[in-house]
Design a protein around this motif. Structure first.
Motif, PDB file in Angstrom:
ATOM      1  N   ARG A 284       0.812  -1.222   0.000  1.00 16.20           N
ATOM      2  CA  ARG A 284       0.000   0.000   0.000  1.00 16.20           C
ATOM      3  C   ARG A 284       0.844   1.269   0.000  1.00 16.20           C
ATOM      4  NH1 ARG A 284      -3.972  -0.723   4.730  1.00 16.20           N
ATOM      5  NH2 ARG A 284      -4.705   1.300   3.971  1.00 16.20           N
ATOM      6  N   GLU A 285       1.988   1.290   0.683  1.00 19.17           N
ATOM      7  CA  GLU A 285       2.758   2.534   0.780  1.00 19.17           C
ATOM      8  C   GLU A 285       3.364   2.940  -0.564  1.00 19.17           C
ATOM      9  OE1 GLU A 285       2.605   4.723   3.098  1.00 19.17           O
ATOM     10  OE2 GLU A 285       1.215   3.362   4.112  1.00 19.17           O
ATOM     11  N   PRO A 286       4.067   2.055  -1.269  1.00 25.70           N
ATOM     12  CA  PRO A 286       4.580   2.477  -2.578  1.00 25.70           C
ATOM     13  C   PRO A 286       3.462   2.775  -3.572  1.00 25.70           C
ATOM     14  CG  PRO A 286       5.022   0.139  -2.205  1.00 25.70           C
ATOM     15  CD  PRO A 286       4.580   0.713  -0.902  1.00 25.70           C
ATOM     16  N   LEU A 287       2.362   2.043  -3.502  1.00 25.95           N
ATOM     17  CA  LEU A 287       1.238   2.317  -4.405  1.00 25.95           C
ATOM     18  C   LEU A 287       0.601   3.666  -4.086  1.00 25.95           C
ATOM     19  CD1 LEU A 287      -0.442  -1.207  -4.696  1.00 25.95           C
ATOM     20  CD2 LEU A 287       0.860   0.031  -6.441  1.00 25.95           C
ATOM     21  N   ARG A 288       0.523   3.980  -2.794  1.00 23.51           N
ATOM     22  CA  ARG A 288      -0.031   5.297  -2.441  1.00 23.51           C
ATOM     23  C   ARG A 288       0.841   6.409  -3.033  1.00 23.51           C
ATOM     24  NH1 ARG A 288      -0.638   9.752   0.106  1.00 23.51           N
ATOM     25  NH2 ARG A 288      -2.542  10.268   1.231  1.00 23.51           N
ATOM     26  N   SER A 289       2.136   6.228  -3.019  1.00 22.46           N
ATOM     27  CA  SER A 289       3.034   7.232  -3.594  1.00 22.46           C
ATOM     28  C   SER A 289       2.821   7.378  -5.095  1.00 22.46           C
ATOM     29  CB  SER A 289       4.493   6.857  -3.309  1.00 22.46           C
ATOM     30  OG  SER A 289       4.748   6.883  -1.921  1.00 22.46           O
ATOM     31  N   GLU A 290       2.582   6.265  -5.767  1.00 19.73           N
ATOM     32  CA  GLU A 290       2.324   6.314  -7.210  1.00 19.73           C
ATOM     33  C   GLU A 290       1.064   7.121  -7.512  1.00 19.73           C
ATOM     34  OE1 GLU A 290       4.171   5.287  -9.604  1.00 19.73           O
ATOM     35  OE2 GLU A 290       5.424   3.633  -8.897  1.00 19.73           O
ATOM     36  N   ILE A 291       0.009   6.868  -6.744  1.00 22.81           N
ATOM     37  CA  ILE A 291      -1.246   7.595  -6.961  1.00 22.81           C
ATOM     38  C   ILE A 291      -1.065   9.069  -6.613  1.00 22.81           C
ATOM     39  CG2 ILE A 291      -3.677   7.762  -6.297  1.00 22.81           C
ATOM     40  CD1 ILE A 291      -3.484   4.738  -5.550  1.00 22.81           C
ATOM     41  N   ALA A 292      -0.362   9.345  -5.523  1.00 21.97           N
ATOM     42  CA  ALA A 292      -0.144  10.737  -5.094  1.00 21.97           C
ATOM     43  C   ALA A 292       0.660  11.514  -6.136  1.00 21.97           C
ATOM     44  CB  ALA A 292       0.559  10.760  -3.743  1.00 21.97           C
TER      45      ALA A 292
END
Length: 396
Positions: A284-292
């Motif tokens: 979730r953390e790296p994916l959240r960065s991608e979306i952000a």
């Protein structure tokens, strides 16, 4: 005709929780008689105001609309008049500390002797001994106390920040809503059996009910849920993201929503690499960065246009945005009412309860202190449905 226009409520409450409960009943047509202490409800003088001559502030107006007012000293000469009103009432609601009505000699058992069909409802911080006695009863409580004890604050706020209260007074408002549900259930039981009863909702209890997720999580896993900011413990993506001109929320935790989000981002590789919920939660953390990184390059409107119809998303709105939203006006969620003492109307929140045959009417202003003494206690006091009372008032 309105759903509750044959119901009279004697409202002994003040401030927020009790008045919000009886406001819901008033919106649905009940004749709510606000019995106010000498000097009136404590929040009458609370701001904001429109001008210097306002009869009361916005706090009082918002949750006391559509009611009638009597100023009464229940410890003195008004006690017998109040008992006479009880004989013809359907519901009494109060939000004093446990034991206060006993000091007045007006507790449930006394009022039930006058009216066996009476539904008597209380809203307290810690409930009433009649429904479960604890050593907290009699202690004062406010929204902040209820949110702290019930677990709301522990799961609200950023991960590295302190426990935080929810903005609206949910300790009051959710408890009040549950109390209104209890009153309606008790009235239905009375209509079938002729039997009144006691209804009790506690702010602490209500917050535990609202935090149902933390209860089952702790039971199932032994973990103690805590703050996660705007994230969700078991869903991803389900969070707020910064846009070029504000913030948006995106809820794309379903596989179909995730694929649509990745398509809008022009990142089919993410959809292929993280196809399942378990995959996305684990990373979730790296994916959240991608979306952000993607949302930061776009305005909230551009993100909405890219996702609307395929991915649940919305801008984070403030009050001014809500006032401008055509949806809000189409749903009649902003209501203009008279502000006594001012030369202009004010706007308060409408009713979220929509009924096709007996729609609520939240458009009446709050009462002046003791405004309805003559019509309630004088000769020929009427218990006509609200529409008839409005006509009579308009003719005066």
């Amino acid at each position: 005709m309105q759903a509750l226009d044959d119901v009279r409520v004697l409202d002994l409450t003040q401030v927020l929780a009790g008045p919000y409960c009886t406001m819901l009943l008033s919106d649905l047509g009940a004749d709510v008689v606000k019995i106010e202490r000498p000097g009136g409800d404590l929040i009458r003088p609370n701001p904001p105001f429109v001008g210097d001559d306002d009869a009361y502030g916005g706090y009082f107006q918002s949750v006391n609309r559509g009611k009638r007012s009597l100023e009464m000293d229940l410890t003195g000469e008004d006690r017998e008049d109040f008992l006479a009103l009880v004989e013809d009432a359907d519901v009494v609601v109060e939000n004093f500390r446990a034991g206060t009505m006993e000091k007045f000699g007006l507790e449930y058992e006394t009022l039930r002797e006058r009216n066996p069909e009476l539904v008597y409802a209380s809203i307290r911080g810690f409930g009433d001994p009649r429904t479960g006695e604890t050593d907290r009863q009699g202690q004062p409580s406010f929204d902040l106390i209820a949110q702290a004890l019930g677990g709301v604050m522990e799961i609200t706020g950023q991960e590295d920040g302190p426990p935080t209260k929810v903005g609206p007074g949910i300790g009051d408002l959710f408890t009040a809503t549950l109390n209104a549900v209890g009153i309606l259930a008790a009235l239905h039981h009375r209509d079938r059996t002729g039997e009144g009863q006691y209804v009790d909702t506690a702010m602490y209890d209500a917050m535990i009910s609202m935090c149902e997720r933390t209860v089952y999580q702790h039971s199932y896993t032994g973990d103690v849920p805590t703050r996660r900011g705007n994230a969700h413990p078991t869903l991803f993506p389900y969070n707020a993201f910064e846009a070029a001109d504000g913030h948006v929320v995106i809820a794309a935790f379903g596989d179909n929503h995730w694929r649509a989000l990745c398509e809008a981002m022009d990142r089919p590789d993410l959809a292929a690499e993280y196809p399942t919920t378990a995959d996305r939660l684990e990373h979730r953390e790296p994916l959240r960065s991608e979306i952000a990184d993607w949302t930061a390059t776009l305005t909230a409107a551009e993100i909405r246009d890219a996702l609307e119809g395929s991915v649940p998303c919305a801008p984070v709105q403030d009050a001014a945005d809500v006032f401008e939203d055509p949806h809000v006006h189409a749903r009649e969620m902003l209501v203009d009412v008279e502000q006594p003492g001012a030369d202009e109307d004010v706007t308060i929140a409408g009713s979220p309860i929509k009924l096709s045959e007996t729609p609520p009417k939240p458009g009446e202003r709050a009462p002046l202190l003791d405004e309805h003494r003559e019509e309630l206690l004088g000769d020929g006091a009427s218990r006509a449905p609200r529409d008839e009372r409005e006509t009579a008032d308009a003719d005066d």
